[in-house]
Design a protein around this motif. Structure first.
Motif, mmCIF file in Angstrom:
data_model
loop_
_atom_site.group_PDB
_atom_site.id
_atom_site.type_symbol
_atom_site.label_atom_id
_atom_site.label_comp_id
_atom_site.label_asym_id
_atom_site.label_seq_id
_atom_site.Cartn_x
_atom_site.Cartn_y
_atom_site.Cartn_z
ATOM 1 N N THR A 26 0.812 -1.214 0.000
ATOM 2 C CA THR A 26 0.000 0.000 0.000
ATOM 3 C C THR A 26 0.842 1.259 0.000
ATOM 4 O OG1 THR A 26 -0.137 -0.056 2.415
ATOM 5 C CG2 THR A 26 -1.892 -1.165 1.189
ATOM 6 N N ALA A 27 2.165 1.104 0.121
ATOM 7 C CA ALA A 27 3.032 2.286 0.131
ATOM 8 C C ALA A 27 3.155 2.828 -1.284
ATOM 9 C CB ALA A 27 4.402 1.923 0.678
ATOM 10 N N GLU A 28 2.825 4.100 -1.470
ATOM 11 C CA GLU A 28 2.918 4.721 -2.792
ATOM 12 C C GLU A 28 3.943 5.841 -2.757
ATOM 13 O OE1 GLU A 28 -0.376 5.508 -5.500
ATOM 14 O OE2 GLU A 28 -1.670 5.096 -3.783
ATOM 15 N N PRO A 29 4.856 5.862 -3.706
ATOM 16 C CA PRO A 29 5.820 6.962 -3.741
ATOM 17 C C PRO A 29 5.190 8.248 -4.255
ATOM 18 C CG PRO A 29 6.137 5.512 -5.624
ATOM 19 C CD PRO A 29 5.092 4.862 -4.756
ATOM 20 N N ASN A 30 5.670 9.360 -3.730
ATOM 21 C CA ASN A 30 5.303 10.685 -4.221
ATOM 22 C C ASN A 30 6.603 11.345 -4.670
ATOM 23 O OD1 ASN A 30 4.855 13.432 -4.516
ATOM 24 N ND2 ASN A 30 3.470 13.600 -2.774
ATOM 25 N N VAL A 207 4.081 -13.434 -22.221
ATOM 26 C CA VAL A 207 4.492 -13.548 -20.829
ATOM 27 C C VAL A 207 3.259 -13.953 -20.024
ATOM 28 C CG1 VAL A 207 5.216 -12.216 -18.799
ATOM 29 C CG2 VAL A 207 6.368 -11.869 -20.994
ATOM 30 N N VAL A 208 3.436 -14.851 -19.079
ATOM 31 C CA VAL A 208 2.339 -15.234 -18.182
ATOM 32 C C VAL A 208 2.390 -14.368 -16.933
ATOM 33 C CG1 VAL A 208 1.390 -17.059 -16.725
ATOM 34 C CG2 VAL A 208 2.186 -17.594 -19.033
ATOM 35 N N VAL A 209 1.272 -13.738 -16.626
ATOM 36 C CA VAL A 209 1.143 -12.908 -15.431
ATOM 37 C C VAL A 209 0.344 -13.698 -14.401
ATOM 38 C CG1 VAL A 209 0.297 -10.723 -14.495
ATOM 39 C CG2 VAL A 209 1.199 -10.818 -16.839
ATOM 40 N N PRO A 210 0.926 -13.972 -13.224
ATOM 41 C CA PRO A 210 0.218 -14.807 -12.249
ATOM 42 C C PRO A 210 -1.004 -14.113 -11.676
ATOM 43 C CG PRO A 210 2.259 -13.962 -11.316
ATOM 44 C CD PRO A 210 2.275 -13.595 -12.761
ATOM 45 N N GLY A 211 -1.999 -14.906 -11.314
ATOM 46 C CA GLY A 211 -3.220 -14.360 -10.747
ATOM 47 C C GLY A 211 -3.033 -13.896 -9.317
ATOM 48 N N GLY A 212 -4.002 -13.127 -8.856
ATOM 49 C CA GLY A 212 -3.976 -12.627 -7.498
ATOM 50 C C GLY A 212 -4.261 -11.137 -7.454
ATOM 51 N N PRO A 213 -4.296 -10.564 -6.260
ATOM 52 C CA PRO A 213 -4.620 -9.144 -6.114
ATOM 53 C C PRO A 213 -3.426 -8.249 -6.412
ATOM 54 C CG PRO A 213 -4.254 -10.112 -3.964
ATOM 55 C CD PRO A 213 -4.140 -11.234 -4.958
ATOM 56 N N PHE A 214 -3.720 -7.032 -6.826
ATOM 57 C CA PHE A 214 -2.696 -5.989 -6.926
ATOM 58 C C PHE A 214 -3.389 -4.654 -6.699
ATOM 59 C CE2 PHE A 214 -4.400 -5.089 -11.035
ATOM 60 C CZ PHE A 214 -3.894 -3.867 -11.450
ATOM 61 N N ARG A 215 -2.585 -3.636 -6.469
ATOM 62 C CA ARG A 215 -3.115 -2.305 -6.168
ATOM 63 C C ARG A 215 -3.149 -1.494 -7.453
ATOM 64 N NH1 ARG A 215 -4.400 0.000 -1.490
ATOM 65 N NH2 ARG A 215 -4.124 2.256 -1.130
ATOM 66 N N MET A 216 -4.338 -1.167 -7.903
ATOM 67 C CA MET A 216 -4.560 -0.467 -9.171
ATOM 68 C C MET A 216 -4.880 0.999 -8.890
ATOM 69 S SD MET A 216 -7.240 -1.584 -12.148
ATOM 70 C CE MET A 216 -7.327 -0.731 -13.732
ATOM 71 N N GLY A 217 -4.491 1.888 -9.809
ATOM 72 C CA GLY A 217 -4.743 3.304 -9.620
ATOM 73 C C GLY A 217 -3.786 3.892 -8.605
ATOM 74 N N THR A 218 -4.070 5.115 -8.179
ATOM 75 C CA THR A 218 -3.174 5.817 -7.257
ATOM 76 C C THR A 218 -3.954 6.752 -6.351
ATOM 77 O OG1 THR A 218 -1.241 7.287 -7.090
ATOM 78 C CG2 THR A 218 -2.742 7.667 -8.938
ATOM 79 N N SER A 219 -3.449 6.909 -5.145
ATOM 80 C CA SER A 219 -3.955 7.933 -4.240
ATOM 81 C C SER A 219 -2.872 8.918 -3.844
ATOM 82 C CB SER A 219 -4.533 7.278 -2.969
ATOM 83 O OG SER A 219 -5.653 6.483 -3.272
ATOM 84 N N ALA A 220 -1.646 8.701 -4.372
ATOM 85 C CA ALA A 220 -0.509 9.511 -3.932
ATOM 86 C C ALA A 220 0.219 10.229 -5.060
ATOM 87 C CB ALA A 220 0.495 8.627 -3.176
ATOM 88 N N GLU A 221 0.106 9.760 -6.286
ATOM 89 C CA GLU A 221 0.804 10.398 -7.405
ATOM 90 C C GLU A 221 0.363 11.856 -7.472
ATOM 91 O OE1 GLU A 221 3.488 10.616 -10.413
ATOM 92 O OE2 GLU A 221 3.031 8.696 -9.452
#
Length: 470
Positions: A26-30, A207-221
């Motif tokens: 959940t850490a997003e760089p600014n 390329v095969v991308v494995p399934g599962g969750p990821f963080r989409m979009g941004t709240s910090a950019e």
């Protein structure tokens, strides 16, 4: 991008077996967080200057007749784009942020993109070339004065210099639009650039991308626009995606196989559109004496088979994917392939990491005036080895344009919210005509599925077969 008090708008390797202990970070760089106020203002001034330098190149390259001419009903005269850039800068930076008196309130309506469709703009009493140039210079002088004096905090609009970043992106977006107008104009070449780098080696198809969750979009950019927000978790099933965008050589195989004449590959809307406009190849292509040629900024040249195909509509991209036994990726699949590192669970700003794009990472900013050969930017690959996700060609996805969960319009509804719906498809990644200031891993573009004059291509994806790791 008008003032909120007067809303107007212009209107985007193999799978790793091990999974991280934490699926998403959940850490997003600014990237602006550690800048002092003086450094931030210098950064903003540099970004504004780079955008203006590009606008000058695009408008000074042609004479006044070309500036005022409409080269296609799909596009505005170049002189309209130039003055519109100044009008938006005046509305937001001079009047809103700066609280200054209006310079030219009499032209607000002339440069309101919602009031006047592109086809009608040549008939308006527009500023002439000399007057438009003088106007944008005066506005820029005032805007830089505002930048010197403005506290870049205290308001959401000015926090992290957001309004200045929005205007920088707005100008760069219109620069790309003007570049597309240059592609549509007839006549001798007026823009020139060196060729892109060669591809160092051939790459695997997918390329095969494995399934599962990821963080989409941004709240910090800091300069992300409203439709990129907020960051949210998305669970995506495993899938395979093309290592690079579909090349001209790949696309020629579709043409040679009769793909434009086989109803079974096309959606109903796509087939109707193909027939109504007698489309048999990408825009700007023609076949002569057994050879395929393309016109590129006034240069007629053989179609380069190793470059990503460009100037194809969503309908054409979807038909090719069906013919190839594949499909277009969803927007979430595209972003996961571009930003997610499955080894760490970190969601990156760009495929290569959090650093800003360089000439080694991606083909951006009309540096080469064409897509680079597939595989030309190994330094820009994602952790899983997906290449050229940023730059070269905008990539069609199968996703309708809509807001993310928790979407809030800012600073005005007309930037994106009024376009939400099934009429528009999302494009990702930017093109060779997109500036680095106007692209990131979260950036969303959108357009009608019939559009071909934009610098759009695509890559394909597919569901995993039983037993495939993902």
């Amino acid at each position: 991008m008008p003032s909120p008090t007067s809303p107007r708008a212009c209107g985007a390797a193999c799978a790793q077996e091990r999974r991280p202990a934490v699926a998403t970070s959940t850490a997003e760089p600014n990237p602006l967080r550690d800048l002092s106020p003086e450094q931030l203002k210098a950064h903003v001034a540099g970004a504004l200057t780079r955008a203006r330098d590009r606008s000058v190149v695009l408008t000074d390259a042609v004479d006044d007749d070309d500036l005022t001419k409409q080269h296609s009903k799909l596009m505005s005269p170049l002189v309209w784009d130039l003055a519109h850039i100044g009008s938006q800068e005046e509305l937001w930076l001079v009047r809103d942020v700066g609280g200054r008196e209006p310079l030219r309130p009499d032209i607000d309506d002339l440069y309101d993109a919602f009031q006047h469709p592109r086809a009608d703009r040549p008939s308006l009493p527009l500023l002439g070339p000399a007057e438009a140039r003088a106007y944008v210079r005066e506005v820029r002088d005032k805007a830089l004065d505002v930048l010197d004096a403005a506290p870049l905090h205290g308001r959401r609009l000015t926090e992290n210099a957001f309004a200045f970043g929005m205007i920088t992106q707005h100008e760069q977006q219109h620069d790309e639009t003007m570049l597309a107008t240059h592609q549509l104009r007839r006549g001798d070449p007026v823009l020139h650039a060196p060729p892109p780098p060669a591809a160092p080696r051939r790459l695997p198809r997918e390329v095969v991308v494995p399934g599962g969750p990821f963080r989409m979009g941004t709240s910090a950019e800091p300069w992300a626009l409203d439709n990129e927000r907020p960051a949210h978790e998305v669970d995506v099933a495993g899938f395979a995606i093309d290592t690079t965008p579909v090349t001209c050589g790949d696309y020629l195989a579709f043409i040679d196989a009769g793909g434009y004449h086989e109803r079974r590959w096309w959606s109903e809307d796509g087939w109707d559109y193909r027939n109504a406009h007698d489309i048999t190849a990408p825009l700007f292509w023609r076949r002569e004496n057994g050879q395929w040629w393309r016109r590129r900024f006034g240069v007629v040249e053989p179609v380069p088979e190793d470059e990503p195909v460009v100037h194809v509509s969503y309908h054409e991209a979807r038909a090719y994917a069906a013919w190839a036994g594949r499909r277009l990726p969803t927007e979430a699949e595209w972003e996961k392939a571009a930003r997610h590192d499955p080894a760490t669970g970190v969601t990156r700003r760009f495929p290569w990491g959090d650093d800003e794009p360089t000439a080694a990472h991606a083909n951006l900013g009309q540096r080469h005036l064409r897509p680079a050969p597939a595989g030309a930017y190994p330094a820009g690959a994602s952790p899983l080895g997906v290449h050229q996700l940023i730059g070269d060609v905008w990539e069609w996805t199968s996703t309708d344009f809509a807001g993310y969960p928790g979407f809030t319009a800012f600073p005005y509804r007309e930037y994106s919210e009024v376009f939400f719906g099934p009429e528009y498809k999302v494009l990702r990644g930017g093109s060779f005509g997109t500036d680095a200031a106007a692209i990131r891993g979260t950036f969303r573009n959108w357009d009608y599925p019939i559009r071909r004059q934009i610098f759009a291509g695509f890559r394909c994806a597919r569901d995993l077969r039983p037993g495939e790791s993902g």
